[in-house]
Design a protein around this motif. Sequence first.
Motif: not given
Length: 487
Positions: A345-346, A348, A341-342
């Motif tokens: 987010e960073e 894409n 998930n991280h």
Amino acid sequence: MAEVVDGFAQTDMAGTFNNQPGVLLSVLRVGDQSILDISEQVHKYVGQKAKQLAEGMTIDIWQDRSKMFKSRMDLLLRNAVMGLALVFVLLVLFLRLRLAFWVSAGIAVSFFGTLWVLPLLDASINMVSMFAFVLVLGIVVDDAIIVGENIFTRHRQGVFGTTAAIAGAQDVAKPVIFAALTTVISFMPILFLPGTEGKLWDVVAIVVIATLFFSLLESLVILPAHLSATNSEASSSFTVVNVLLRLQQVFVTHFENIVSRFYRPLLDYVLEWRYATASVFVSLFIVFLTIVLSGWVRLVFFPQIEGDMIVASVRFAQGTPMNQTRDALTQLEDAANSVDNHLREEYNVDEIRNVVTALGGQPMSNNNSAGGHLGEVALELAPTEMRVTPNKEILRRWREHVGDIPEVVELNFDSSITRRGPEINIELASTKMEPLQNAANALKTQLSRYEGVYDVRDTFETGKRELVLTVQPSAQNIGLELDELAR
């Protein structure tokens, strides 16, 4: 005498695929089957079977090792084509077009000859043999070029036909043969390696030696026969050939000008001051040796190669309940999902494609042991060419998110294709168990304080408490047996 049940055994094993219960099925090739054909058939079967499954059931391909094989094969073919094209272009700049063609063709003949004898020597085209082909690609070029260039020198001296071919080949036959033999001798010890390593790496020596043999045969016998048909320097009426000849004359003129103006004076100067030149190279050798011995340049026998999979394996003491192992695997899965998930987010992008969990075994680590105290979580990453984050960075984040797992005996993370043992092994020995255990704990604590040191573990296992039951004689007199007492 006994109760026989025709069914499935109750074992401490379970698995999930992307957090859904699943079964892992391995498909292996047998005998002379091609890994590429097997992969194609499996992909076709999965595509057809997916349409027939009931609702809520899925089938997917988790790990296709044929992709790595195909990638190595494509690399070999690209290198071979680019190498032949580059050799041909450079030869055309110096030699005649006919001569350049036969020299380049001789390189391909050497490889075809090796492919012909591989089955006779109980070898095949695999990851290791393709590595050997890539390795020898830069060696076989020399023989044909040396012989062809020397025959061309005879042509420039006005000698043509069979006379030029024989004389040109004989002039350089000894150095060409001895150069090939020295390489053959350097690879021959690999044929005598014992054990599994010997069976794995002997194909490298087979490929190199066979290719060099066919290279000698081609450059000293076949190539001179082809070039013996060159009778004169008569110009061709073919326009393209005439253009190439003019370009070649311009290039050779400028190149010889550079040789006469710069290289020859430098060579004369070096030969005149030969002792000073030798001292310079000896000094450079000492400097390079010092750099290596001081550790500035690392020496790694088996370097870690970045793969497309990261595996975390856990091991508890024998007898550990499955629930405790399952909790540890859940902790690993949650940490992997958090990292995914991280990263999404960073950057894409989906860096982690699939997550496979095995409880009761460690199939990805090639560990044949089984039991409820063993477990493994494997992450399939995006292909290297499509991945933004290096797998070592993903591994580092995953390890940090996992944290500590209570009572775990061994927690190991691996992201390399070439799996090796620990970088540091320290053996402690004592006749007394308590001081030995205290020393091991103190050493682990001290090593864990160093930055960059991780996965510190020891081989000592306490195990679970064991109760030993015996039946007293008075109990035996009334008919009490040990198996009844155990139940």
